[in-house]
Design a protein around this motif. Sequence first.
Motif, PDB file in Angstrom:
ATOM      1  N   PRO A 182      62.719   7.709  59.030  1.00 48.76           N
ATOM      2  CA  PRO A 182      61.369   8.134  58.625  1.00 48.76           C
ATOM      3  C   PRO A 182      61.117   9.623  58.794  1.00 48.76           C
ATOM      4  N   TYR A 183      61.789  10.277  59.742  1.00 48.97           N
ATOM      5  CA  TYR A 183      61.605  11.720  59.945  1.00 48.97           C
ATOM      6  C   TYR A 183      62.065  12.513  58.725  1.00 48.97           C
ATOM      7  N   GLN A 184      63.005  11.946  57.959  1.00 45.37           N
ATOM      8  CA  GLN A 184      63.545  12.643  56.787  1.00 45.37           C
ATOM      9  C   GLN A 184      62.952  12.130  55.485  1.00 45.37           C
ATOM     10  N   PHE A 185      62.864  10.795  55.351  1.00 47.64           N
ATOM     11  CA  PHE A 185      62.456  10.223  54.071  1.00 47.64           C
ATOM     12  C   PHE A 185      61.029   9.689  54.055  1.00 47.64           C
ATOM     13  N   GLY A 186      60.477   9.434  55.240  1.00 44.41           N
ATOM     14  CA  GLY A 186      59.096   8.965  55.310  1.00 44.41           C
ATOM     15  C   GLY A 186      58.911   7.489  55.028  1.00 44.41           C
ATOM     16  N   HIS A 187      60.023   6.739  54.863  1.00 44.89           N
ATOM     17  CA  HIS A 187      59.914   5.316  54.544  1.00 44.89           C
ATOM     18  C   HIS A 187      60.008   4.468  55.801  1.00 44.89           C
ATOM     19  N   LEU A 188      59.230   3.394  55.826  1.00 43.30           N
ATOM     20  CA  LEU A 188      59.279   2.427  56.915  1.00 43.30           C
ATOM     21  C   LEU A 188      59.404   1.023  56.335  1.00 43.30           C
ATOM     22  N   PRO A 189      59.989   0.100  57.071  1.00 41.29           N
ATOM     23  CA  PRO A 189      59.995  -1.291  56.611  1.00 41.29           C
ATOM     24  C   PRO A 189      58.598  -1.883  56.713  1.00 41.29           C
ATOM     25  N   THR A 190      58.392  -2.991  56.047  1.00 38.95           N
ATOM     26  CA  THR A 190      57.136  -3.716  56.209  1.00 38.95           C
ATOM     27  C   THR A 190      57.281  -4.716  57.347  1.00 38.95           C
ATOM     28  N   ALA A 191      56.165  -5.125  57.879  1.00 38.82           N
ATOM     29  CA  ALA A 191      56.184  -6.138  58.931  1.00 38.82           C
ATOM     30  C   ALA A 191      56.757  -7.449  58.408  1.00 38.82           C
ATOM     31  N   ASP A 192      56.470  -7.785  57.161  1.00 39.39           N
ATOM     32  CA  ASP A 192      56.916  -9.061  56.600  1.00 39.39           C
ATOM     33  C   ASP A 192      58.430  -9.168  56.509  1.00 39.39           C
ATOM     34  N   GLU A 193      59.123  -8.033  56.399  1.00 35.70           N
ATOM     35  CA  GLU A 193      60.580  -8.065  56.258  1.00 35.70           C
ATOM     36  C   GLU A 193      61.287  -7.716  57.567  1.00 35.70           C
ATOM     37  N   THR A 194      60.584  -7.804  58.690  1.00 36.19           N
ATOM     38  CA  THR A 194      61.141  -7.423  59.977  1.00 36.19           C
ATOM     39  C   THR A 194      61.212  -8.624  60.919  1.00 36.19           C
ATOM     40  N   ASP A 195      62.429  -8.989  61.313  1.00 35.73           N
ATOM     41  CA  ASP A 195      62.623 -10.041  62.312  1.00 35.73           C
ATOM     42  C   ASP A 195      62.857  -9.458  63.704  1.00 35.73           C
ATOM     43  N   LEU A 196      63.402  -8.263  63.759  1.00 34.56           N
ATOM     44  CA  LEU A 196      63.579  -7.509  64.998  1.00 34.56           C
ATOM     45  C   LEU A 196      63.463  -6.035  64.643  1.00 34.56           C
ATOM     46  N   LEU A 197      62.610  -5.312  65.359  1.00 34.46           N
ATOM     47  CA  LEU A 197      62.474  -3.875  65.150  1.00 34.46           C
ATOM     48  C   LEU A 197      63.122  -3.142  66.318  1.00 34.46           C
ATOM     49  N   VAL A 198      64.026  -2.230  65.991  1.00 34.29           N
ATOM     50  CA  VAL A 198      64.654  -1.352  66.977  1.00 34.29           C
ATOM     51  C   VAL A 198      64.149   0.061  66.722  1.00 34.29           C
ATOM     52  N   ILE A 199      63.578   0.681  67.749  1.00 30.85           N
ATOM     53  CA  ILE A 199      63.011   2.019  67.629  1.00 30.85           C
ATOM     54  C   ILE A 199      63.823   2.935  68.538  1.00 30.85           C
ATOM     55  N   LEU A 200      64.585   3.823  67.925  1.00 29.45           N
ATOM     56  CA  LEU A 200      65.525   4.644  68.673  1.00 29.45           C
ATOM     57  C   LEU A 200      64.888   5.947  69.158  1.00 29.45           C
ATOM     58  N   GLY A 201      65.700   6.732  69.876  1.00 33.02           N
ATOM     59  CA  GLY A 201      65.227   7.988  70.434  1.00 33.02           C
ATOM     60  C   GLY A 201      65.175   9.099  69.404  1.00 33.02           C
ATOM     61  N   GLY A 202      64.745  10.274  69.867  1.00 33.08           N
ATOM     62  CA  GLY A 202      64.666  11.432  68.989  1.00 33.08           C
ATOM     63  C   GLY A 202      64.039  12.613  69.697  1.00 33.08           C
ATOM     64  N   PRO A 203      64.112  13.795  69.097  1.00 28.14           N
ATOM     65  CA  PRO A 203      63.603  15.004  69.739  1.00 28.14           C
ATOM     66  C   PRO A 203      62.094  15.163  69.656  1.00 28.14           C
ATOM     67  N   MET A 204      61.428  14.339  68.876  1.00 30.39           N
ATOM     68  CA  MET A 204      59.984  14.445  68.727  1.00 30.39           C
ATOM     69  C   MET A 204      59.270  13.723  69.859  1.00 30.39           C
ATOM     70  N   SER A 205      57.953  13.877  69.899  1.00 34.52           N
ATOM     71  CA  SER A 205      57.111  13.194  70.881  1.00 34.52           C
ATOM     72  C   SER A 205      56.113  12.309  70.151  1.00 34.52           C
ATOM     73  N   PRO A 206      55.759  11.168  70.729  1.00 30.61           N
ATOM     74  CA  PRO A 206      54.686  10.375  70.132  1.00 30.61           C
ATOM     75  C   PRO A 206      53.362  11.141  70.049  1.00 30.61           C
ATOM     76  N   ASN A 207      53.252  12.220  70.820  1.00 31.16           N
ATOM     77  CA  ASN A 207      52.034  13.030  70.788  1.00 31.16           C
ATOM     78  C   ASN A 207      51.996  14.018  69.629  1.00 31.16           C
ATOM     79  N   ASP A 208      53.112  14.158  68.902  1.00 32.46           N
ATOM     80  CA  ASP A 208      53.145  15.071  67.761  1.00 32.46           C
ATOM     81  C   ASP A 208      52.245  14.545  66.638  1.00 32.46           C
ATOM     82  N   ASP A 209      51.581  15.453  65.968  1.00 32.13           N
ATOM     83  CA  ASP A 209      50.627  15.090  64.913  1.00 32.13           C
ATOM     84  C   ASP A 209      51.346  15.037  63.562  1.00 32.13           C
ATOM     85  N   LEU A 210      52.157  13.993  63.388  1.00 27.44           N
ATOM     86  CA  LEU A 210      52.905  13.815  62.154  1.00 27.44           C
ATOM     87  C   LEU A 210      52.542  12.463  61.539  1.00 27.44           C
ATOM     88  N   PRO A 211      52.299  12.409  60.245  1.00 26.63           N
ATOM     89  CA  PRO A 211      51.845  11.155  59.627  1.00 26.63           C
ATOM     90  C   PRO A 211      52.794   9.990  59.858  1.00 26.63           C
TER      91      PRO A 211
END
Length: 223
Positions: A33-62
């Motif tokens: 998502p940091y590069q392409f901006g695409h996310l899966p939908t909830a309906d097509e997700t059986d397990l979501l894995v959210i990995l690390g990265g250099p950003m912060s959840p506090n960053d103001d990014l859409p």
Amino acid sequence: MRINVLQHTPNEGPGMIQDWANAHGHTMFVYHPYQFGHLPTADETDLLVILGGPMSPNDDLPWIKQERVLIQTLLDRDVPMFGACYGAQQISKTLGYPVTKAPAKEVGWAPVYRQSTIIPKLPAKLTVLHWHEEMFAIPDEAEWLFSSDRVANQGFVLNHRVVGLQFHFEPAADNVREMVVNDYPYIQGSVLNQTADEIINMPIPAENRVALETILDYITAEK
């Protein structure tokens, strides 16, 4: 099972999570998502894995805010989630808790200590890869899972379906080398005082793979 992975930097991929998925016959889709901006939908997700990265959840990014919308929907639906580092912080932030500077910047190998036996067969102590200087607050509704010598908030488990870890179980040796050769300047200022070579040359503890698989089995098990 469809596993949707949110990857947030090229050098922090799913690692041994991919091995677990393959061994169980699951299908994995990796989003950037940091590069392409695409996310899966909830309906097509059986397990979501959210990995690390250099950003912060506090960053103001859409896209960061859009991730939290997806996380909230999956929390409401009781869908399994696994968050590593930034990913765990995103889960905590979605639940309304702050992400703040940690008491110490931890980059390198150091032990964590189990604080709960809610997930059976996890060892009392594990040596894991740290790569962070922020930390999540453990949600009131969650159970404290791991701590370290310098940062108490290292892991939580929520409703038998969600685990967030401030550290990394998932990297295999190739993944550690990729992290270090691309992000070695980040090592500076770590209280662990390890060089890039020391981090790379640390053998991956066999129990880390077992612990990772134990956690993934736990959150995806039939209730």
